[in-house]
Motif scaffolding. Structure first.
Motif, mmCIF file in Angstrom:
data_model
loop_
_atom_site.group_PDB
_atom_site.id
_atom_site.type_symbol
_atom_site.label_atom_id
_atom_site.label_comp_id
_atom_site.label_asym_id
_atom_site.label_seq_id
_atom_site.Cartn_x
_atom_site.Cartn_y
_atom_site.Cartn_z
ATOM 1 N N ALA A 10 84.068 64.631 53.121
ATOM 2 C CA ALA A 10 84.498 65.144 51.811
ATOM 3 C C ALA A 10 84.826 63.996 50.861
ATOM 4 N N SER A 11 85.435 62.945 51.388
ATOM 5 C CA SER A 11 85.736 61.769 50.566
ATOM 6 C C SER A 11 84.457 61.115 50.064
ATOM 7 N N LEU A 12 83.458 61.066 50.909
ATOM 8 C CA LEU A 12 82.163 60.517 50.491
ATOM 9 C C LEU A 12 81.517 61.388 49.413
ATOM 10 N N MET A 13 81.712 62.689 49.512
ATOM 11 C CA MET A 13 81.200 63.597 48.474
ATOM 12 C C MET A 13 81.864 63.299 47.126
ATOM 13 N N VAL A 14 83.183 63.144 47.142
ATOM 14 C CA VAL A 14 83.917 62.839 45.905
ATOM 15 C C VAL A 14 83.504 61.471 45.370
ATOM 16 N N PRO A 26 76.282 53.918 44.465
ATOM 17 C CA PRO A 26 75.096 54.769 44.309
ATOM 18 C C PRO A 26 75.485 56.227 44.580
ATOM 19 N N GLY A 27 75.764 56.979 43.522
ATOM 20 C CA GLY A 27 76.307 58.326 43.617
ATOM 21 C C GLY A 27 75.662 59.268 44.629
ATOM 22 N N PRO A 28 74.429 59.717 44.380
ATOM 23 C CA PRO A 28 73.816 60.668 45.308
ATOM 24 C C PRO A 28 73.648 60.112 46.722
ATOM 25 N N PHE A 29 73.400 58.827 46.839
ATOM 26 C CA PHE A 29 73.241 58.246 48.180
ATOM 27 C C PHE A 29 74.572 58.271 48.929
ATOM 28 N N THR A 30 75.664 58.021 48.243
ATOM 29 C CA THR A 30 76.989 58.104 48.860
ATOM 30 C C THR A 30 77.275 59.534 49.306
ATOM 31 N N SER A 31 76.915 60.498 48.473
ATOM 32 C CA SER A 31 77.079 61.906 48.851
ATOM 33 C C SER A 31 76.209 62.236 50.057
ATOM 34 N N TRP A 32 75.009 61.682 50.104
ATOM 35 C CA TRP A 32 74.122 61.934 51.237
ATOM 36 C C TRP A 32 74.745 61.421 52.536
ATOM 37 N N ILE A 33 75.421 60.296 52.472
ATOM 38 C CA ILE A 33 76.078 59.767 53.680
ATOM 39 C C ILE A 33 77.131 60.766 54.167
ATOM 40 N N GLY A 34 77.783 61.462 53.231
ATOM 41 C CA GLY A 34 78.712 62.526 53.619
ATOM 42 C C GLY A 34 78.009 63.636 54.381
ATOM 43 N N LEU A 35 76.798 63.996 53.950
ATOM 44 C CA LEU A 35 76.013 64.994 54.686
ATOM 45 C C LEU A 35 75.610 64.455 56.061
ATOM 46 N N PHE A 140 73.878 61.678 34.010
ATOM 47 C CA PHE A 140 73.840 63.138 34.094
ATOM 48 C C PHE A 140 72.995 63.598 35.290
ATOM 49 N N ILE A 141 71.849 62.975 35.477
ATOM 50 C CA ILE A 141 70.973 63.342 36.601
ATOM 51 C C ILE A 141 71.680 63.057 37.922
ATOM 52 N N LYS A 142 72.319 61.896 38.034
ATOM 53 C CA LYS A 142 73.040 61.562 39.267
ATOM 54 C C LYS A 142 74.195 62.532 39.502
ATOM 55 N N PHE A 143 74.891 62.903 38.438
ATOM 56 C CA PHE A 143 76.011 63.830 38.553
ATOM 57 C C PHE A 143 75.532 65.194 39.050
ATOM 58 N N VAL A 144 74.448 65.693 38.487
ATOM 59 C CA VAL A 144 73.915 66.992 38.910
ATOM 60 C C VAL A 144 73.523 66.958 40.388
ATOM 61 N N ILE A 148 75.146 69.115 43.463
ATOM 62 C CA ILE A 148 74.316 69.934 44.360
ATOM 63 C C ILE A 148 74.605 69.565 45.817
ATOM 64 N N TYR A 149 74.719 68.271 46.103
ATOM 65 C CA TYR A 149 75.043 67.839 47.466
ATOM 66 C C TYR A 149 76.418 68.343 47.877
ATOM 67 N N LEU A 150 77.360 68.365 46.939
ATOM 68 C CA LEU A 150 78.683 68.920 47.235
ATOM 69 C C LEU A 150 78.567 70.408 47.571
ATOM 70 N N GLY A 151 77.715 71.118 46.839
ATOM 71 C CA GLY A 151 77.479 72.528 47.135
ATOM 72 C C GLY A 151 76.888 72.727 48.525
ATOM 73 N N VAL A 152 75.941 71.871 48.903
ATOM 74 C CA VAL A 152 75.352 71.934 50.247
ATOM 75 C C VAL A 152 76.441 71.659 51.289
#
Length: 165
Positions: A10-14, A26-35, A140-144, A148-152
């Motif tokens: 969850a911290s990686l998602m944030v 790297p926003g989405p990549f950091t979120s991906w590591i959370g997944l 904006f693209i990275k935020f979206v 989405i990764y947070l939603g997943v």
């Protein structure tokens, strides 16, 4: 241990969401590591296909993050000096204790970079606007994608709530 790993994920998602606006993360990549952390938990099932697709998207966004601001600057008549100024302005804007420095910095940096490159003020202002537009589009693209990764992430946790909690 499960709760600890979920907190780490969850911290990686944030951090991924925050990284959408900060160039050091790297926003989405950091979120991906959370997944990925969820995937590595034996109690939680995450589809390999989901993991691969989200990785591909994260890598593509990471690559586009370097291309989009440059396209914005070039599209509005900017030069290499403007792009360098944008990068330096972004770093200074991050470190400066002023509100909106992350937005003002790249704009001013591109403007000053173009002026140093002997552009007239109208051309420099146009290139600075293109740089700002490119930065905002990329953020904006990275935020979206990070949202989405947070939603997943939330969806996966919700599906396995009986195992997790």
């Amino acid at each position: 241990m499960d709760i600890f790993l979920i907190i780490v994920a969850a911290s990686l998602m944030v951090l991924g969401i925050v990284g959408s606006f900060l160039p050091v993360l790297p926003g989405p990549f950091t979120s991906w590591i959370g997944l990925l952390v969820l995937y590595l938990m034996p109690e939680i099932e995450v589809s390999v296909v989901t993991l691969i697709i989200t990785l591909i998207v994260a890598v593509l966004i990471w690559i586009l993050d370097y291309i989009i601001p440059a396209i914005g600057t070039k599209k509005f008549g900017g030069t290499r000096a403007g792009m360098i100024g944008t990068t330096l302005g972004l770093i200074i804007g991050l470190l400066a204790p002023i509100p909106g420095g992350i937005i003002i910095g790249p704009f001013v940096g591109a403007f000053v970079g173009e002026l140093i490159n002997k552009a007239d003020s109208r051309t420099a202002l146009k290139a600075a606007f293109g740089s700002l537009l490119g930065f905002l589009t990329s953020a904006f693209i990275k935020f979206v994608v990070a949202i989405i990764y947070l939603g997943v992430f939330i969806s996966i946790i919700w599906e396995h709530r009986s195992v997790v909690f």
